[in-house]
Design a protein around this motif. Structure first.
Motif, PDB file in Angstrom:
ATOM      1  N   THR A  70       1.100  -1.200  -0.210  1.00 60.19           N
ATOM      2  CA  THR A  70       0.179   0.047   0.204  1.00 60.19           C
ATOM      3  C   THR A  70       1.054   1.247   0.420  1.00 60.19           C
ATOM      4  O   THR A  70       0.190   1.942  -0.248  1.00 60.19           O
ATOM      5  N   GLN A  71       2.268   1.528  -0.022  1.00 59.16           N
ATOM      6  CA  GLN A  71       3.031   2.553   0.375  1.00 59.16           C
ATOM      7  C   GLN A  71       3.632   2.494  -0.726  1.00 59.16           C
ATOM      8  O   GLN A  71       4.400   3.486  -1.311  1.00 59.16           O
ATOM      9  N   ALA A  72       3.842   0.937  -1.307  1.00 58.27           N
ATOM     10  CA  ALA A  72       4.533   1.259  -2.697  1.00 58.27           C
ATOM     11  C   ALA A  72       4.504   2.070  -3.995  1.00 58.27           C
ATOM     12  O   ALA A  72       4.748   2.190  -4.898  1.00 58.27           O
ATOM     13  N   LEU A  73       3.201   2.609  -3.688  1.00 58.54           N
ATOM     14  CA  LEU A  73       2.246   3.090  -4.991  1.00 58.54           C
ATOM     15  C   LEU A  73       2.084   4.453  -4.605  1.00 58.54           C
ATOM     16  O   LEU A  73       1.479   4.335  -3.520  1.00 58.54           O
ATOM     17  N   ASP A  74       1.307   5.938  -5.346  1.00 57.70           N
ATOM     18  CA  ASP A  74       1.062   6.832  -5.376  1.00 57.70           C
ATOM     19  C   ASP A  74      -0.726   6.701  -5.804  1.00 57.70           C
ATOM     20  O   ASP A  74      -1.313   6.426  -6.581  1.00 57.70           O
ATOM     21  N   TRP A  75      -1.141   6.762  -4.597  1.00 60.56           N
ATOM     22  CA  TRP A  75      -2.464   6.296  -5.095  1.00 60.56           C
ATOM     23  C   TRP A  75      -2.834   8.281  -5.057  1.00 60.56           C
ATOM     24  O   TRP A  75      -4.403   8.132  -5.158  1.00 60.56           O
ATOM     25  N   GLN A  76      -2.429   8.728  -4.641  1.00 62.30           N
ATOM     26  CA  GLN A  76      -3.322  10.385  -5.285  1.00 62.30           C
ATOM     27  C   GLN A  76      -2.932  10.161  -6.840  1.00 62.30           C
ATOM     28  O   GLN A  76      -3.704  10.947  -7.294  1.00 62.30           O
ATOM     29  N   LYS A  77      -2.094   9.502  -7.482  1.00 58.48           N
ATOM     30  CA  LYS A  77      -2.298   9.341  -9.056  1.00 58.48           C
ATOM     31  C   LYS A  77      -3.559   8.007  -9.280  1.00 58.48           C
ATOM     32  O   LYS A  77      -3.689   7.989 -10.834  1.00 58.48           O
ATOM     33  N   ILE A  78      -3.152   7.259  -8.622  1.00 56.51           N
ATOM     34  CA  ILE A  78      -3.378   5.667  -9.361  1.00 56.51           C
ATOM     35  C   ILE A  78      -5.156   5.240  -8.114  1.00 56.51           C
ATOM     36  O   ILE A  78      -4.729   5.970  -6.532  1.00 56.51           O
ATOM     37  N   TRP A  79      -5.774   4.858  -9.103  1.00 58.24           N
ATOM     38  CA  TRP A  79      -6.992   4.310  -8.397  1.00 58.24           C
ATOM     39  C   TRP A  79      -6.961   3.119  -8.171  1.00 58.24           C
ATOM     40  O   TRP A  79      -7.365   2.445  -8.800  1.00 58.24           O
ATOM     41  N   MET A  80      -6.874   2.616  -6.735  1.00 56.01           N
ATOM     42  CA  MET A  80      -7.273   1.886  -6.124  1.00 56.01           C
ATOM     43  C   MET A  80      -8.372   1.196  -7.032  1.00 56.01           C
ATOM     44  O   MET A  80      -9.658   1.564  -6.518  1.00 56.01           O
ATOM     45  N   LEU A  81      -8.368  -0.110  -7.388  1.00 57.63           N
ATOM     46  CA  LEU A  81      -8.787  -1.128  -6.969  1.00 57.63           C
ATOM     47  C   LEU A  81      -9.453  -2.425  -6.479  1.00 57.63           C
ATOM     48  O   LEU A  81      -9.059  -3.425  -6.659  1.00 57.63           O
ATOM     49  N   PRO A  82     -10.122  -2.638  -5.321  1.00 61.01           N
ATOM     50  CA  PRO A  82      -9.601  -3.256  -4.277  1.00 61.01           C
ATOM     51  C   PRO A  82     -10.426  -4.559  -4.977  1.00 61.01           C
ATOM     52  O   PRO A  82     -12.074  -4.554  -5.246  1.00 61.01           O
ATOM     53  N   ASN A  83     -10.300  -6.016  -4.704  1.00 59.66           N
ATOM     54  CA  ASN A  83     -11.048  -7.166  -4.448  1.00 59.66           C
ATOM     55  C   ASN A  83     -10.736  -7.802  -4.521  1.00 59.66           C
ATOM     56  O   ASN A  83      -9.865  -7.802  -3.094  1.00 59.66           O
ATOM     57  N   THR A  84     -11.146  -8.999  -4.050  1.00 58.55           N
ATOM     58  CA  THR A  84     -12.433  -9.799  -3.002  1.00 58.55           C
ATOM     59  C   THR A  84     -11.361 -11.208  -3.208  1.00 58.55           C
ATOM     60  O   THR A  84     -11.849 -12.989  -2.882  1.00 58.55           O
ATOM     61  N   ALA A  85     -10.344 -11.113  -4.066  1.00 59.96           N
ATOM     62  CA  ALA A  85      -9.579 -12.404  -4.174  1.00 59.96           C
ATOM     63  C   ALA A  85      -9.329 -13.699  -2.891  1.00 59.96           C
ATOM     64  O   ALA A  85      -9.010 -12.698  -2.103  1.00 59.96           O
ATOM     65  N   GLY A  86      -9.604 -14.317  -3.264  1.00 55.39           N
ATOM     66  CA  GLY A  86      -9.291 -15.914  -1.911  1.00 55.39           C
ATOM     67  C   GLY A  86     -10.755 -16.089  -1.375  1.00 55.39           C
ATOM     68  O   GLY A  86     -10.573 -16.433  -0.399  1.00 55.39           O
ATOM     69  N   CYS A  87     -12.222 -15.111  -2.089  1.00 55.50           N
ATOM     70  CA  CYS A  87     -13.098 -15.272  -1.170  1.00 55.50           C
ATOM     71  C   CYS A  87     -13.982 -16.168  -2.131  1.00 55.50           C
ATOM     72  O   CYS A  87     -14.068 -16.368  -3.445  1.00 55.50           O
ATOM     73  N   ALA A  88     -14.866 -17.625  -1.294  1.00 56.65           N
ATOM     74  CA  ALA A  88     -15.483 -18.708  -1.986  1.00 56.65           C
ATOM     75  C   ALA A  88     -16.750 -18.670  -1.719  1.00 56.65           C
ATOM     76  O   ALA A  88     -16.939 -19.338  -2.556  1.00 56.65           O
ATOM     77  N   THR A  89     -17.014 -17.605  -1.138  1.00 52.15           N
ATOM     78  CA  THR A  89     -18.422 -16.810  -0.833  1.00 52.15           C
ATOM     79  C   THR A  89     -18.970 -15.571  -0.476  1.00 52.15           C
ATOM     80  O   THR A  89     -18.851 -15.137  -1.146  1.00 52.15           O
ATOM     81  N   ALA A  90     -20.439 -15.085  -0.520  1.00 55.06           N
ATOM     82  CA  ALA A  90     -21.179 -14.178  -1.378  1.00 55.06           C
ATOM     83  C   ALA A  90     -20.521 -13.821   0.293  1.00 55.06           C
ATOM     84  O   ALA A  90     -20.319 -12.527  -0.017  1.00 55.06           O
ATOM     85  N   GLU A  91     -20.864 -14.158   1.295  1.00 56.09           N
ATOM     86  CA  GLU A  91     -20.906 -14.190   2.440  1.00 56.09           C
ATOM     87  C   GLU A  91     -19.221 -13.380   3.115  1.00 56.09           C
ATOM     88  O   GLU A  91     -19.302 -12.211   3.442  1.00 56.09           O
ATOM     89  N   GLU A  92     -17.957 -14.156   3.091  1.00 56.72           N
ATOM     90  CA  GLU A  92     -17.000 -13.275   2.341  1.00 56.72           C
ATOM     91  C   GLU A  92     -17.007 -12.668   1.383  1.00 56.72           C
ATOM     92  O   GLU A  92     -15.945 -11.267   2.249  1.00 56.72           O
TER      93      GLU A  92
END
Length: 277
Positions: A70-92
């Motif tokens: 999270t500190q390696a990129l400049d988030w003032q210039k790049i839009w973060m797209l959080p993803n739910t990788a690793g989730c096996a169910t809708a609830e997770e």
């Protein structure tokens, strides 16, 4: 005068718009599978991308390769797209999406409600669960998320996700990380023709030629991670993918010639010399 870097004024493209937010680049990249953080940083820069996806669970757990991400990129210039990788169910996936929104806020993106929704119970082929994806998408839309769902290239599911309010649909070209290319091109074409939200081809692209092919189909954008991260020279491949994305988009806007079953001479026949002359 036109240069190689400037398309004809008649073909000037519009920005990519997702959930009311404009982006100049139509290539999205990821942060996983790189040999080092330095490789990832150089590749993101070389790609010219505006959107980078981040696996929330791996960042939260400081998984190998994600320490300090999270500190390696400049988030003032790049839009973060959080993803739910690793989730096996809708609830997770719903829980992780909420964590991702908070993570984006902590990094200064107060208005970021984007989430790349992945619900993947299949550990061998990493194919997304259509039922779980739809259920999670419905709930996350109700909670104000801009949902970008990762799906099989299923036109009916894509339409249903659009109807419940998803900001995009993201059909896979082939299984994640496989580099098999666009094995589902026919179905992706149907999705593109039917969708009124941006269509982002996600997973399976292995080479710049395949990236160009995806854009020539009419996709609005591409998300490419493994093909860049695992290339011999990641930054060079990132640049190649960026150029291919631009070329494919320009070709789509220009309009290709129709495919014919017979030849068509490129030189005129008027004014040719007759055989008896």
């Amino acid at each position: 005068m036109q240069t190689l870097n400037s398309p004809p004024s008649s073909l000037r493209d519009q920005p990519l718009v997702i959930a009311g937010r404009s982006f100049q680049s139509r290539l999205m990249t990821g942060t996983g599978k790189y040999r080092s953080i330095a490789d990832m940083q150089a590749s993101v820069a070389a790609s010219g991308c505006d959107i980078v996806t981040v696996a929330v669970r791996r960042v939260q757990a400081n998984a190998p390769g994600h320490e300090g991400l999270t500190q390696a990129l400049d988030w003032q210039k790049i839009w973060m797209l959080p993803n739910t990788a690793g989730c096996a169910t809708a609830e997770e996936a719903i829980r992780v999406a909420r964590l991702g929104r908070e993570m984006a806020k902590l990094l200064g993106q107060e208005e970021n409600n984007f989430v790349k929704l992945e619900v993947i119970p299949d550990s061998k082929y990493l194919l997304p669960d259509p039922i779980g994806t739809l259920a999670a998408a419905e709930q996350l839309v109700k909670e104000g998320f801009a949902v970008l769902p990762y799906i099989n290239a299923d036109p009916l599911l894509a339409k249903r996700l659009e109807e419940v309010g998803c900001a995009t649909v993201m059909p896979l070209g082939s299984p994640i990380g496989s580099g098999q290319g666009l094995r589902n091109a026919a179905n992706i074409q149907i999705i593109i023709e039917s969708a009124t939200v941006p269509v982002v081809i996600d997973a399976g692209i292995g080479s710049p030629s395949e990236a160009a092919q995806g854009m020539e189909l009419g996709a609005d954008a591409l998300l490419i991670n493994t093909a860049i991260a695992q290339a011999g020279n990641s930054a060079a491949m990132a640049r190649a993918m960026a150029l291919a994305t631009e070329a494919g988009r320009l070709a789509y806007l220009a309009g290709r010639i129709p495919v014919k079953a017979y030849a068509s001479a490129s030189s005129p026949t008027i004014g040719t010399i007759a055989p008896n002359q």
